[in-house]
Design a protein around this motif. Structure first.
Motif, PDB file in Angstrom:
ATOM      1  N   ALA A 112      44.836  45.674  33.777  1.00 31.59           N
ATOM      2  CA  ALA A 112      44.753  46.714  34.792  1.00 31.59           C
ATOM      3  C   ALA A 112      44.096  46.093  36.019  1.00 31.59           C
ATOM      4  N   LEU A 113      44.841  46.080  37.124  1.00 31.94           N
ATOM      5  CA  LEU A 113      44.388  45.381  38.317  1.00 31.94           C
ATOM      6  C   LEU A 113      44.223  46.331  39.493  1.00 31.94           C
ATOM      7  N   ASP A 114      43.172  46.101  40.237  1.00 30.06           N
ATOM      8  CA  ASP A 114      42.893  46.832  41.473  1.00 30.06           C
ATOM      9  C   ASP A 114      42.592  45.766  42.513  1.00 30.06           C
ATOM     10  N   TRP A 115      43.464  45.650  43.511  1.00 31.77           N
ATOM     11  CA  TRP A 115      43.352  44.609  44.519  1.00 31.77           C
ATOM     12  C   TRP A 115      41.947  44.564  45.119  1.00 31.77           C
ATOM     13  N   GLU A 116      41.342  43.363  45.086  1.00 34.53           N
ATOM     14  CA  GLU A 116      40.027  43.102  45.656  1.00 34.53           C
ATOM     15  C   GLU A 116      38.882  43.817  44.925  1.00 34.53           C
ATOM     16  N   HIS A 117      39.118  44.239  43.674  1.00 36.91           N
ATOM     17  CA  HIS A 117      38.087  44.901  42.887  1.00 36.91           C
ATOM     18  C   HIS A 117      38.107  44.344  41.467  1.00 36.91           C
ATOM     19  N   THR A 118      37.250  44.861  40.632  1.00 44.87           N
ATOM     20  CA  THR A 118      37.190  44.438  39.238  1.00 44.87           C
ATOM     21  C   THR A 118      38.515  44.726  38.543  1.00 44.87           C
ATOM     22  N   CYS A 119      38.927  43.782  37.710  1.00 42.93           N
ATOM     23  CA  CYS A 119      40.144  43.932  36.912  1.00 42.93           C
ATOM     24  C   CYS A 119      39.742  44.022  35.446  1.00 42.93           C
TER      25      CYS A 119
END
Length: 149
Positions: A72-79
């Motif tokens: 689960a990826l969130d651009w420029e945040h914790t993955c």
């Protein structure tokens, strides 16, 4: 059992690098089957949003084996690595979705660790693109109301 496990910075960087290599992120260029759905019309309609969130969870669970985690990826945040099935079965254990299924300002991406199936939420296009045979079939078998517009 931890449902949401944060990736280390190096793991996260490695996943983003692979995403760039496989799909030319942030654009999506691939030979894999894909379908892009507009979600512009859902804002302000809680029924569409709730149905899309519920079905997205069910769709992603349906393409994974018990115990299998997705990224689960969130651009420029914790993955994260997340066991969505365990999350659904134990909602009170960790009842926070660290990364939503619906993009609301950032790219939100769920993908299998083999990069074969990708749920790609694009914030400025206001689209969700499903990539991969299994994910496309599962999506069309449980089509969210928002995708029928």
């Amino acid at each position: 059992m931890k449902i949401w496990t944060a990736l280390t910075e190096s793991e996260c960087n490695e996943v983003w690098e692979k995403l760039h290599q496989h799909f030319s992120f942030p654009r999506i260029h691939t030979d894999k089957p894909l379908h892009k759905f507009s979600i512009r019309h859902i804002w302000g309609d809680e029924n569409y949003i709730h149905d899309l969130e519920r079905k997205a969870l069910d769709i992603l669970i349906s393409i994974t084996a018990p115990g299998e985690k997705v990224l689960a990826l969130d651009w420029e945040h914790t993955c994260y690595r997340v066991d969505l099935r365990h999350h659904k079965e134990n909602p009170k254990a960790e009842n926070i979705f660290h990364i939503p299924f619906i993009p609301d300002g950032d790219y939100y991406i769920y993908l299998t660790e083999d990069f074969e199936n990708v749920w790609f939420g694009h914030p400025w296009e206001e689209t969700i693109t499903v990539i991969g045979e299994k994910l496309m079939a599962a999506t069309f078998n449980n089509l969210p109301e928002a995708f029928k517009e």
